[in-house]
Write an enzyme that holds these catalytic residues in place. Structure first.
Site, PDB file in Angstrom:
ATOM      1  N   ARG A  59       2.533  -5.783 -12.631  1.00 11.44           N
ATOM      2  CA  ARG A  59       3.517  -6.786 -13.029  1.00 11.44           C
ATOM      3  C   ARG A  59       4.050  -7.604 -11.867  1.00 11.44           C
ATOM      4  NH1 ARG A  59       3.326  -3.030 -16.505  1.00 11.44           N
ATOM      5  NH2 ARG A  59       3.388  -1.706 -14.675  1.00 11.44           N
ATOM      6  N   LYS A  89      -7.023  -1.216  10.701  1.00  6.70           N
ATOM      7  CA  LYS A  89      -7.476  -1.082  12.093  1.00  6.70           C
ATOM      8  C   LYS A  89      -6.327  -0.689  13.018  1.00  6.70           C
ATOM      9  CE  LYS A  89     -10.651  -4.989  11.428  1.00  6.70           C
ATOM     10  NZ  LYS A  89     -10.890  -6.370  11.865  1.00  6.70           N
ATOM     11  N   ARG A 110       4.819  -5.862  -0.454  1.00 11.10           N
ATOM     12  CA  ARG A 110       5.107  -4.509  -0.966  1.00 11.10           C
ATOM     13  C   ARG A 110       4.468  -3.522  -0.001  1.00 11.10           C
ATOM     14  NH1 ARG A 110       4.319  -2.408  -7.054  1.00 11.10           N
ATOM     15  NH2 ARG A 110       6.354  -3.430  -7.156  1.00 11.10           N
TER      16      ARG A 110
HETATM   17  C1  NCD Z   1       8.311  -0.295 -10.194  1.00 13.04           C
HETATM   18  C2  NCD Z   1       8.049  -0.189  -8.702  1.00 13.04           C
HETATM   19  O1  NCD Z   1       6.970  -0.504  -8.218  1.00 13.04           O
HETATM   20  O2  NCD Z   1       8.995   0.214  -8.035  1.00 13.04           O
HETATM   21  N1  NCD Z   1       7.364  -1.076 -10.864  1.00 13.04           N
HETATM   22  C3  NCD Z   1       7.559  -2.438 -10.922  1.00 13.04           C
HETATM   23  O3  NCD Z   1       7.596  -3.105  -9.933  1.00 13.04           O
HETATM   24  N2  NCD Z   1       7.762  -2.976 -12.129  1.00 13.04           N
HETATM   25  C4  NCD Z   1       8.568   0.992 -10.880  1.00 13.04           C
HETATM   26  C5  NCD Z   1       7.572   2.104 -10.754  1.00 13.04           C
HETATM   27  O4  NCD Z   1       6.532   2.012 -10.131  1.00 13.04           O
HETATM   28  O5  NCD Z   1       7.840   3.162 -11.356  1.00 13.04           O
END
Ligand code: NCD
Length: 308
Positions: A59, A89, A110
Site C-alpha cells: 500500500r 555492498k 522505508r
Molecule cells: C504498516 C507498516 O508497514 O508499518 N503497513 C502499512 O504501511 N500500511 C503496518 C504493518 O506492516 O503491520
C-alpha cells in the site's frame, strides 16, 4: 549533430571527443538548471519522486507512486533496496542519501532501523518522507488514518479510540497516538504486557487521556474507533515471545453486536488473523476505505511539499 540519437550505450570504445563534448555541454546546461531550480532547460519537465524501500510494502509504496502519477510527477523506484541498492555492498545510509537526493525532488524512504529516516534526511538535499523506520514511526499512514476518522465523524475532538494489538512495535500506532492526543481524543491502549506502548511514546500522552486494557471485548462497547494492528513478527528478537502473543486478538463478526452502531474499524493492513473476514461486510469496517484514502492524502502531501 545527432551523434547520440537512438544509439546503444554499451561500451566507451567509440566515444570520440566531439561526441563527448556534445553530451557534456548538454549536461552542463541541465546542471545549471538544476542548481538554479528554474528548470529553464527543461521547463515543461515534471518534478520527480524517488521511492527507496528497504522493507516490503504494498500500500505505502504503490499509493505514493499512484499519487505522484496522478499529479504528473515522475517516479523512480527502488523496491528491494536492501538487496538491489549499494546498501548490499555496504554503502552508508548517509552516502546513499547524498547521492539519491541529487536525482529527485523528494525521496520516500522505508528502512528497518529506528531513526533511519531522520538520519537520511540530515544528509539529503531534498525533502525526505518517512514511510516507516523500523519500530519507530510511519507518519504518512497516520495522516491517512486521521483523514479516514475525520471523514467518518466530521470531527475528532472527544472520540474514544481503541488502539489494539502490537502497540510496542507497531510504528503506525506510535505516529497515530501523537496525532490523536494532539486532537483531543481519548485513547484506550489494548494490548498484552509484552506488546505495551514504549515509555518514550507514552511520555507525550497526558495520563488523563489514556486508559489501559488487556481485554478487547471489555473495551469494545465504549469505543468510537477501533484501530487493529498486526503483531510485527519481524521485530521480535525472541521467537518464543512472538509465539505467545501472535494470536492475542481476533475480532469476529459476532463480537460487533456489542459495539456502537457508528463504530469505525480501522487497520493499516496487512491483516493476519486479528480481523476475521466475516467483519468485512459490516458497514463498520472502514479499513478498505482507509487503504484507498492513501492516494488522495499522499497526493495532497506531495503537492504541498513540492508545489507549496
Ligand atoms: C504498516 C507498516 O508497514 O508499518 N503497513 C502499512 O504501511 N500500511 C503496518 C504493518 O506492516 O503491520
Amino acid at each position: 549533430m545527432q551523434l547520440w540519437y537512438r544509439s546503444h550505450v554499451v561500451s566507451t570504445e567509440l566515444w570520440h571527443a566531439d561526441k563527448l563534448s556534445l553530451l557534456f555541454d548538454r549536461a552542463a546546461s541541465y546542471q545549471r538548471a538544476i542548481a538554479s531550480k528554474t528548470r529553464t532547460a527543461f521547463s515543461d519537465a515534471p518534478e520527480s519522486m524517488l521511492t527507496l524501500f528497504y522493507e516490503p510494502s504494498t500500500r505505502t509504496r504503490l499509493s505514493f507512486e499512484a499519487a505522484a502519477q496522478r499529479l504528473g510527477i515522475n517516479v523512480l523506484t527502488v523496491a528491494d533496496a536492501n538487496t538491489s541498492s549499494s546498501a548490499f555492498k555496504g554503502e552508508s545510509l548517509e552516502d546513499t542519501a547524498r547521492i539519491v537526493s541529487s536525482y529527485a525532488d523528494v525521496v520516500v524512504i522505508r528502512h528497518p532501523e529506528l531513526g533511519s529516516a531522520a538520519r537520511f534526511s540530515r544528509a539529503s538535499s531534498v525533502p525526505v518522507i518517512n514511510a516507516g523506520d523500523g519500530a519507530g514511526e510511519h507518519p504518512t499512514q497516520s495522516l491517512v488514518d486521521l483523514f479516514t476518522i475525520y471523514q467518518a465523524f466530521g470531527a475528532l475532538n472527544g472520540l474514544r479510540v481503541g488502539l489494539c494489538g502490537d502497540l510496542r512495535f507497531g510504528r503506525t500506532i506510535h505516529s497515530l497516538l501523537r496525532l490523536l492526543i494532539g486532537n483531543q481524543c481519548e485513547i484506550v491502549a489494548i494490548s498484552p504486557e509484552e506488546l505495551a506502548l514504549p515509555t518514550e511514546v507514552l511520555a507525550g500522552a497526558p495520563p488523563s487521556s489514556m486508559t489501559f486494557e488487556r481485554d478487547l471485548h471489555k473495551a469494545l462497547p465504549d469505543l468510537d474507533v477501533l484501530y487493529m494492528t498486526r503483531v510485527q513478527k519481524e521485530r521480535f528478537t525472541d521467537p518464543a515471545t512472538y509465539e505467545r502473543v501472535r494470536n492475542a486478538y481476533e475480532l469476529r463478526g459476532q463480537d460487533l453486536s456489542r459495539a456502537k452502531n457508528k463504530l469505525v474499524i480501522l487497520h493499516p493492513l496487512p491483516r493476519l488473523s486479528e480481523i476475521a473476514t466475516d467483519v468485512d461486510a459490516d458497514p463498520r469496517a472502514h479499513y478498505f476505505i482507509q487503504a484507498a484514502n492513501g492516494v488522495p492524502v499522499r497526493m495532497a502531501l506531495l503537492a504541498s511539499i513540492l508545489r507549496g
